[in-house]
Design a protein around this motif. Structure first.
Motif, mmCIF file in Angstrom:
data_model
loop_
_atom_site.group_PDB
_atom_site.id
_atom_site.type_symbol
_atom_site.label_atom_id
_atom_site.label_comp_id
_atom_site.label_asym_id
_atom_site.label_seq_id
_atom_site.Cartn_x
_atom_site.Cartn_y
_atom_site.Cartn_z
ATOM 1 N N PHE A 120 0.988 -0.865 0.016
ATOM 2 C CA PHE A 120 0.043 -0.253 -0.347
ATOM 3 C C PHE A 120 0.620 1.410 -0.349
ATOM 4 C CE2 PHE A 120 -1.900 3.120 2.452
ATOM 5 C CZ PHE A 120 -3.797 3.337 1.109
ATOM 6 N N CYS A 121 2.209 1.676 0.798
ATOM 7 C CA CYS A 121 2.751 2.330 1.122
ATOM 8 C C CYS A 121 3.418 3.045 -0.430
ATOM 9 C CB CYS A 121 3.852 2.224 1.912
ATOM 10 S SG CYS A 121 3.545 2.610 3.680
ATOM 11 N N VAL A 122 4.328 1.576 -1.068
ATOM 12 C CA VAL A 122 4.295 1.757 -2.257
ATOM 13 C C VAL A 122 3.658 2.815 -3.383
ATOM 14 C CG1 VAL A 122 5.709 1.066 -3.753
ATOM 15 C CG2 VAL A 122 6.167 0.267 -1.703
ATOM 16 N N GLU A 123 2.401 1.926 -3.468
ATOM 17 C CA GLU A 123 1.469 1.698 -4.560
ATOM 18 C C GLU A 123 1.051 3.673 -4.556
ATOM 19 O OE1 GLU A 123 -0.007 -2.315 -5.494
ATOM 20 O OE2 GLU A 123 -1.662 -0.916 -4.796
ATOM 21 N N ASN A 124 1.094 4.280 -2.578
ATOM 22 C CA ASN A 124 0.073 5.026 -2.276
ATOM 23 C C ASN A 124 1.536 6.447 -2.616
ATOM 24 O OD1 ASN A 124 -2.901 4.631 -2.778
ATOM 25 N ND2 ASN A 124 -1.953 3.291 -1.743
ATOM 26 N N LYS A 125 2.602 5.861 -2.453
ATOM 27 C CA LYS A 125 3.795 6.890 -2.538
ATOM 28 C C LYS A 125 3.369 7.330 -1.092
ATOM 29 C CE LYS A 125 4.662 7.911 -6.943
ATOM 30 N NZ LYS A 125 3.983 6.735 -7.689
ATOM 31 N N ILE A 126 3.507 6.835 0.109
ATOM 32 C CA ILE A 126 3.031 7.183 1.430
ATOM 33 C C ILE A 126 4.237 8.143 1.553
ATOM 34 C CG2 ILE A 126 2.943 6.772 3.741
ATOM 35 C CD1 ILE A 126 0.319 6.107 1.498
ATOM 36 N N GLU A 127 4.533 8.912 2.543
ATOM 37 C CA GLU A 127 6.402 9.367 3.087
ATOM 38 C C GLU A 127 5.681 9.661 4.236
ATOM 39 O OE1 GLU A 127 7.344 12.361 0.793
ATOM 40 O OE2 GLU A 127 4.680 12.490 -0.519
ATOM 41 N N LEU A 128 5.021 9.076 5.374
ATOM 42 C CA LEU A 128 4.560 9.467 6.488
ATOM 43 C C LEU A 128 3.921 8.160 6.963
ATOM 44 C CD1 LEU A 128 5.889 12.263 9.016
ATOM 45 C CD2 LEU A 128 3.288 12.051 9.693
ATOM 46 N N VAL A 129 3.710 7.784 7.843
ATOM 47 C CA VAL A 129 3.025 6.780 9.345
ATOM 48 C C VAL A 129 3.026 6.583 10.492
ATOM 49 C CG1 VAL A 129 3.094 4.135 9.610
ATOM 50 C CG2 VAL A 129 3.640 5.029 7.205
ATOM 51 N N LEU A 130 2.047 7.143 10.892
ATOM 52 C CA LEU A 130 1.478 7.495 12.400
ATOM 53 C C LEU A 130 0.288 6.532 13.367
ATOM 54 C CD1 LEU A 130 1.045 8.958 14.616
ATOM 55 C CD2 LEU A 130 -0.863 10.292 13.595
ATOM 56 N N PRO A 131 1.033 5.587 13.405
ATOM 57 C CA PRO A 131 0.340 4.384 13.816
ATOM 58 C C PRO A 131 -0.486 5.139 15.377
ATOM 59 C CG PRO A 131 2.801 3.367 13.952
ATOM 60 C CD PRO A 131 2.763 5.309 13.791
ATOM 61 N N GLY A 132 -1.138 4.716 15.412
ATOM 62 C CA GLY A 132 -1.974 5.508 16.171
ATOM 63 C C GLY A 132 -2.524 4.446 17.772
ATOM 64 N N GLY A 133 -2.333 3.160 17.959
ATOM 65 C CA GLY A 133 -2.499 2.586 19.086
ATOM 66 C C GLY A 133 -0.740 1.940 19.079
ATOM 67 N N GLU A 134 -1.018 1.035 19.955
ATOM 68 C CA GLU A 134 0.349 0.354 20.530
ATOM 69 C C GLU A 134 0.759 -0.923 19.200
ATOM 70 O OE1 GLU A 134 -2.475 0.796 22.089
ATOM 71 O OE2 GLU A 134 -2.868 -1.176 23.079
ATOM 72 N N GLU A 135 -0.756 -1.573 19.302
ATOM 73 C CA GLU A 135 -0.795 -2.752 18.507
ATOM 74 C C GLU A 135 0.647 -3.088 17.591
ATOM 75 O OE1 GLU A 135 -3.902 -4.658 16.768
ATOM 76 O OE2 GLU A 135 -2.506 -6.600 16.086
ATOM 77 N N ALA A 136 0.382 -1.869 16.429
ATOM 78 C CA ALA A 136 1.396 -1.974 15.429
ATOM 79 C C ALA A 136 2.821 -1.365 16.084
ATOM 80 C CB ALA A 136 1.580 -1.141 14.491
ATOM 81 N N LEU A 137 2.733 -0.939 17.245
ATOM 82 C CA LEU A 137 4.616 -0.737 17.331
ATOM 83 C C LEU A 137 5.113 -1.977 18.104
ATOM 84 C CD1 LEU A 137 3.031 2.985 18.436
ATOM 85 C CD2 LEU A 137 5.116 2.139 16.673
ATOM 86 N N VAL A 138 4.273 -1.802 19.371
ATOM 87 C CA VAL A 138 4.605 -3.319 20.185
ATOM 88 C C VAL A 138 5.134 -4.488 19.320
ATOM 89 C CG1 VAL A 138 4.870 -4.407 21.508
ATOM 90 C CG2 VAL A 138 3.741 -3.013 21.597
ATOM 91 N N LYS A 139 4.779 -4.527 17.708
ATOM 92 C CA LYS A 139 5.232 -5.861 16.915
ATOM 93 C C LYS A 139 6.364 -5.212 16.294
ATOM 94 C CE LYS A 139 0.634 -8.531 16.263
ATOM 95 N NZ LYS A 139 -1.017 -8.293 16.149
ATOM 96 N N GLY A 140 6.903 -4.484 15.724
ATOM 97 C CA GLY A 140 7.793 -3.735 15.690
ATOM 98 C C GLY A 140 8.034 -3.289 14.356
ATOM 99 N N ILE A 141 6.630 -2.358 14.036
ATOM 100 C CA ILE A 141 6.743 -1.540 12.479
ATOM 101 C C ILE A 141 7.434 -0.620 12.272
ATOM 102 C CG2 ILE A 141 5.098 0.479 13.257
ATOM 103 C CD1 ILE A 141 3.854 -0.109 10.513
ATOM 104 N N TYR A 142 7.878 -0.181 13.637
ATOM 105 C CA TYR A 142 9.455 1.306 13.090
ATOM 106 C C TYR A 142 10.452 0.010 12.878
ATOM 107 C CZ TYR A 142 12.464 4.593 14.208
ATOM 108 O OH TYR A 142 13.732 5.532 14.132
#
Ligand code: AMP
Ligand code: GLY
Length: 426
Positions: free
Chosen positions: A57-79
Motif C-alpha cells: 500500500f505504501c509503495v503504491e500510494n507514495k506514502i511519506e509518513l506513517v502514524l500508528p495510533g495504537g500500540e499494537e503495530a508498535l509493539v509488533k515492531g513496525i518501526y
C-alpha cells in the motif's frame, strides 16, 4: 505529502482531523478507519499489523509518513520493519522502535527502566513461577490495597487492585498458574498502591529533545463518580487545572528528562509520542505507566488544543529537529464525553442507527465505533461510539457544552458520564 494513519478509534479520527488541516498533507489515509475518518480521509481496508499489505500500500500510494495510533503495530515492531525494508526505509514511522515500545509492552521492562534511571515510581517485585513462594510472602507483608499487573499487554484489563491479602493471593494464582491473561500474566508485577490524583502528560520526542504537549486527564470507570467497571476511557479534559507550573517543572526534571536520557543511555531508538501516566502524591509526581502512543480519549482533547501544524512537528521528529519548535497551545479548555453503547464495557450492543447532530463552533464530533452498513446507514459498531468534544473559555463551560450536545441524542441506547471534569473544576 501522503500520510497513513493506523487505527480505527476516536484517537485516530482526532489525528486525521488535525492532519487534514495541515498545509503539508496531500492525500490522507486511515487503515482501517471508521465512518468519521471517511469524512476527512480515505479509509483503507487493512489490518494495522499486516506489514506485508502495508508495504504494498505504501509503495503504491507514495506514502511519506506513517502514524500508528495504537500500540499494537508498535509493539509488533513496525518501526524496525520499515527501517529494515528497502522499499520503506525512507518513510518515517512516528513511534518507538520495537525495543522502545516495550515501555508499554512489558510492565517489567518499564519498571526496570524506571528504577535504573531513577524515575519516581511505586516500589515493586516481579513474580513468576520461579519465585512464586517469595512472591506470596511479599504479598502477605504488603500494605493494602495491593496492585497486581500482568507483565504483557492484556487489552487494558491486566491491572487488578486487591483490597485484601486473600484476594491478592488468589489473583496472583489466577494470573500465574491459571494464565488468566495468557502469556501476558506469566510474569506479574506487584506494586505498592499510590494514593493521589492521576493525570496524563504527553511528549513528542525525536529521541533527544521533546515538545511537551497539553496535559490531560481521563476518566476510566464506566459510571458517574468513578464507579463501575474499568473502560478504555469515558471522557477527558485538557488542560489539567492542578498541573501548575511548579508541578510541570517537577514532571519535566524528575520524569521526562530522565526518561529521554535513559533511552539514549540504553540506546533505545524512540521517535514519537510518549504517554506518561502519572500519579500525583502530595504534590510529587510518580510514573505509574508508560504508553508508547497517545491516549484515547485524551487525543480528542489534546489535538484540538494544539495550534501548530502537526505534520510539521512529526517531520521535525523524523529529522531530529524538534528543538526548533515551540508548542502553541490554544488557551481554551477542552472536554470530551464518550457516548458508549448499551452494555459497554462487557457486551456492547452494536448495530443501532446513529443520527449525527449538528456541531456548532468549537464542537467536534469524533467517531470511534461507527460504520456505514449495507443499507448505507451509519450504525454503532463498537463499545465506544462517539466522542463529543467541546472547547470553551473555561472547563466548566466546556463540560456543559459537550454534555448539552451529547444530550441531543445520537443513538437510542447511548450512555455517557455526566461528571467528566467535575472533580477538578475550579
Ligand atoms: P495501568 O494499566 O498501568 O494504567 O493501570 C490502570 C489503572 O490502575 C491506572 O490508571 C491507575 O488508576 C491504577 N493504578 C496502576 N498502578 C497503580 C498504583 N501503583 N497505585 C495506584 N493505582 C494504580
Ligand atoms: N486513556 C487511556 C489510554 O489511552 O491508555
Amino acid at each position: 505529502m501522503n500520510i497513513l494513519i493506523l487505527g480505527s478509534g476516536g484517537r485516530e479520527h482526532a489525528f486525521a482531523w488535525k492532519i487534514a488541516q495541515s498545509k503539508w498533507c496531500d492525500k490522507l489515509f486511515v487503515a482501517p478507519g471508521n465512518a468519521g475518518t471517511a469524512d476527512c480521509a480515505t479509509n483503507v481496508n487493512m489490518k494495522v499489523s499486516d506489514f506485508t499489505a502495508m508495504e504494498k500500500f505504501c509503495v503504491e500510494n507514495k506514502i511519506e509518513l506513517v502514524l500508528p495510533g495504537g500500540e499494537e503495530a508498535l509493539v509488533k515492531g513496525i518501526y524496525d520493519y520499515f527501517l529494515a525494508n528497502e522499499n520503506l526505509k525512507h518513510i518515517p514511522v512516528i513511534g518507538p522502535s520495537k525495543l522502545g515500545a516495550e515501555l508499554e509492552g512489558s510492565k517489567s521492562f518499564a519498571k526496570k527502566f524506571m528504577v535504573k534511571h531513577k524515575i519516581p515510581t511505586a516500589a515493586y517485585l516481579e513474580i513468576t513461577k520461579q519465585n512464586l513462594e517469595e512472591g506470596k510472602k511479599y504479598l502477605q507483608q504488603s500494605s493494602l490495597p495491593i496492585v497486581l499487573k500482568a507483565d504483557g499487554l492484556a487489552a487494558g484489563k491486566g491491572v487488578v487492585i486487591c483490597n485484601s491479602h486473600e484476594e491478592a493471593l488468589q489473583e496472583l494464582h489466577a494470573m500465574i498458574n491459571d494464565a488468566k491473561f495468557g502469556e501476558a500474566s506469566a510474569k506479574v508485577v506487584v506494586e505498592q498502591f499510590l494514593s493521589g490524583i492521576e493525570m496524563s502528560v504527553f511528549v513528542l520526542t525525536d529521541g533527544k529533545n521533546t515538545l511537551i504537549l497539553p496535559t490531560a486527564k481521563d476518566y476510566k470507570r464506566v459510571g458517574d463518580g468513578d464507579t463501575g467497571l474499568n473502560t478504555g476511557g469515558m471522557g477527558a479534559i485538557s488542560p489539567v487545572p492542578f498541573a501548575t507550573k511548579e508541578l510541570m517543572q517537577k514532571v519535566k526534571t524528575q520524569i521526562i528528562e530522565p526518561t529521554i536520557l535513559g533511552l539514549q543511555k540504553d540506546e533505545i531508538v524512540y521517535k514519537g509520542f510518549i504517554y506518561f501516566g502519572l500519579m500525583i502524591v502530595g504534590g510529587e509526581p510518580f510514573t505509574i505507566e508508560y504508553n508508547c502512543r497517545m491516549g484515547d480519549p485524551e487525543t480528542e482533547v489534546v489535538m484540538p488544543r494544539i495550534e501548530n501544524d502537526l505534520v510539521e512537528l512529526m517531520m521535525a521528529v523524523a529529522l531530529n529537529k524538534i528543538e526548533d519548535f515551540t508548542l502553541i497551545e490554544n488557551q481554551k479548555a477542552a472536554c470530551t464525553v464518550v457516548l458508549a453503547a448499551k452494555g459497554y464495557p462487557t457486551d456492547a450492543e452494536i448495530g443501532e442507527e446513529i443520527i449525527i447532530q449538528k456541531a456548532e463552533a468549537d464542537e467536534i464530533i469524533f467517531h470511534a465505533g461507527t460504520k456505514i452498513n449495507a443499507q448505507n446507514k451509519m450504525v454503532t459498531a463498537g463499545g465506544r461510539v462517539l466522542m463529543i468534544t467541546a472547547l470553551e473559555k473555561d472547563l466548566n463551560l466546556a463540560r456543559n457544552k459537550a454534555i448539552t450536545l451529547a444530550n441531543k441524542g445520537f443513538f437510542k441506547h447511548q450512555l455517557f458520564r455526566k461528571d467528566i471534569g467535575q472533580d477538578v473544576c475550579e
